[in-house]
Design a protein around this motif. Structure first.
Motif, PDB file in Angstrom:
ATOM      1  N   SER A 222      12.527   5.701 -37.457  1.00 21.93           N
ATOM      2  CA  SER A 222      11.866   4.883 -38.487  1.00 21.93           C
ATOM      3  C   SER A 222      12.664   4.882 -39.783  1.00 21.93           C
ATOM      4  O   SER A 222      12.860   3.837 -40.413  1.00 21.93           O
ATOM      5  CB  SER A 222      10.450   5.416 -38.754  1.00 21.93           C
ATOM      6  N   ALA A 262       7.310   4.062 -35.548  1.00 26.47           N
ATOM      7  CA  ALA A 262       8.672   3.616 -35.252  1.00 26.47           C
ATOM      8  C   ALA A 262       8.671   2.190 -34.706  1.00 26.47           C
ATOM      9  O   ALA A 262       9.486   1.346 -35.111  1.00 26.47           O
ATOM     10  CB  ALA A 262       9.324   4.568 -34.257  1.00 26.47           C
ATOM     11  N   THR A 265       7.976  -0.267 -37.473  1.00 28.75           N
ATOM     12  CA  THR A 265       9.153  -0.423 -38.339  1.00 28.75           C
ATOM     13  C   THR A 265      10.172  -1.365 -37.728  1.00 28.75           C
ATOM     14  O   THR A 265      10.762  -2.220 -38.412  1.00 28.75           O
ATOM     15  CB  THR A 265       9.815   0.955 -38.583  1.00 28.75           C
TER      16      THR A 265
END
Length: 325
Positions: A222, A262, A265
């Motif tokens: 991330s 993650a 993102t």
């Protein structure tokens, strides 16, 4: 009134202004405590030696201490000396404390510390390896000079290799910590990371059965994609989205919050990643809807639910946009 003031003045006049005065003050106070009747006797030789040693430690030169420590780390291991490993671990722990200071971290490099540190990565004792890696993380964190030095000493490829290949879970986790500290907001380090297939290393770390390692890997993913949005295309190229979605379909755990973060993102502001996530075989929309329902009312998973909700919205908005076109 005057008597009280005189007492205060007398006490203030006894406050030590330097280390020598502090030692004398401690000697007197210790003697007074030993003799409650107020008669001050001479301090024992043993107690005086202990106090002088303690004060010398307080006033020692940090660079000299680090030089001594590097000498200890450089000593060859001796099977007959059982204490040497413990001493080396203590040296590394002490250096971590010194190197929290940016100037001392720079001094560590100037006195040849990186070459000695590099040798510890191959040590047979895992605790020495992981303490050396933690020290590296402390050295390079928010310290451009030390980041540059670490790259010049080619430490990053070595540490990436340790994430993949070390037999000890803590060593692998500390290695990823050091990589994260070196690569965050450092374009030169990120280039070395990419050139050495670092994202594949991170992807394999998330496939391990070590929870801490998996969480650090997802968090690092991330962070890097936030730092440099063009990394999101690499994620699509190496099949990272497939892996992240696959993890979400495993039995629910605290790791999923980091996976969801993650994934969000990568998808945010990246149409290609959105399209990847919408592939029918991934069944991600259904997974996200189920997850939002599963976590409803569970405060400990509130962040994960928020990530899932936003991710669902982004993917549905992309669907609408595709239909409109």
């Amino acid at each position: 009134m005057s008597a009280s003031g005189g007492g205060d003045d007398q006490r203030e006049s006894r406050i030590p202004s330097n280390m020598k005065g502090l030692m004398q003050f401690c000697i007197e106070q210790g003697s007074a405590c030993d003799n409650p009747d107020g008669v001050i006797s001479e301090m024992s030789a043993e107690r005086r030696e202990w106090l002088e040693s303690a004060l010398n430690d307080m006033t020692s030169n940090p660079v000299n201490r680090m030089k001594e420590g590097l000498g200890k780390l450089n000593q060859p291991d001796n099977e007959d000396d059982e204490n040497l490993t413990d001493e080396k671990i203590s040296v590394l722990e002490e250096m971590m404390e010194w190197c929290e200071n940016i100037d001392l971290a720079i001094d560590f490099h100037k006195i040849g510390g990186y070459e000695v540190l590099k040798k510890q990565f191959d040590h047979s004792e895992p605790e020495i390896r992981w303490n050396a890696l933690e020290l590296l993380g402390i050295l390079v964190q928010n310290n451009p000079y030390c980041q540059d030095a670490a790259l010049k000493h080619e430490l990053l490829p070595l540490v990436l290799h340790m994430v993949d290949n070390d037999s000890n879970a803590t060593v692998r986790t500390k290695a990823l910590f050091a990589i994260s500290c070196l690569c965050r907001d450092v374009p030169d380090a990120q280039k070395v990371f990419v050139d050495n297939d670092g994202f594949s290393v991170v992807m394999r770390a998330m496939q391990s059965d070590v929870e801490k390692l998996k969480i650090k890997a997802a968090f690092m993913l991330s962070s890097l994609c936030n730092d440099k949005p063009e990394f999101k295309d690499i994620m699509c190229d190496i099949g990272m989205i497939d892996q992240l979605v696959g993890h979400l379909q495993e039995e629910h755990s605290s790791f999923h919050e980091h996976i969801m973060s993650a994934l969000l993102t990568i998808v945010r502001d990246n149409p290609r990643a959105c399209t990847e996530c919408q592939r029918h075989e991934l069944n991600l929309l259904s997974t996200l809807n189920d997850r939002v329902d599963l976590l409803k009312g569970k405060e400990e998973f509130q962040e994960e639910r928020e990530y899932a909700t936003e991710l669902l919205r982004l993917l549905q908005d992309q669907d609408i946009s595709d239909v409109a076109r």
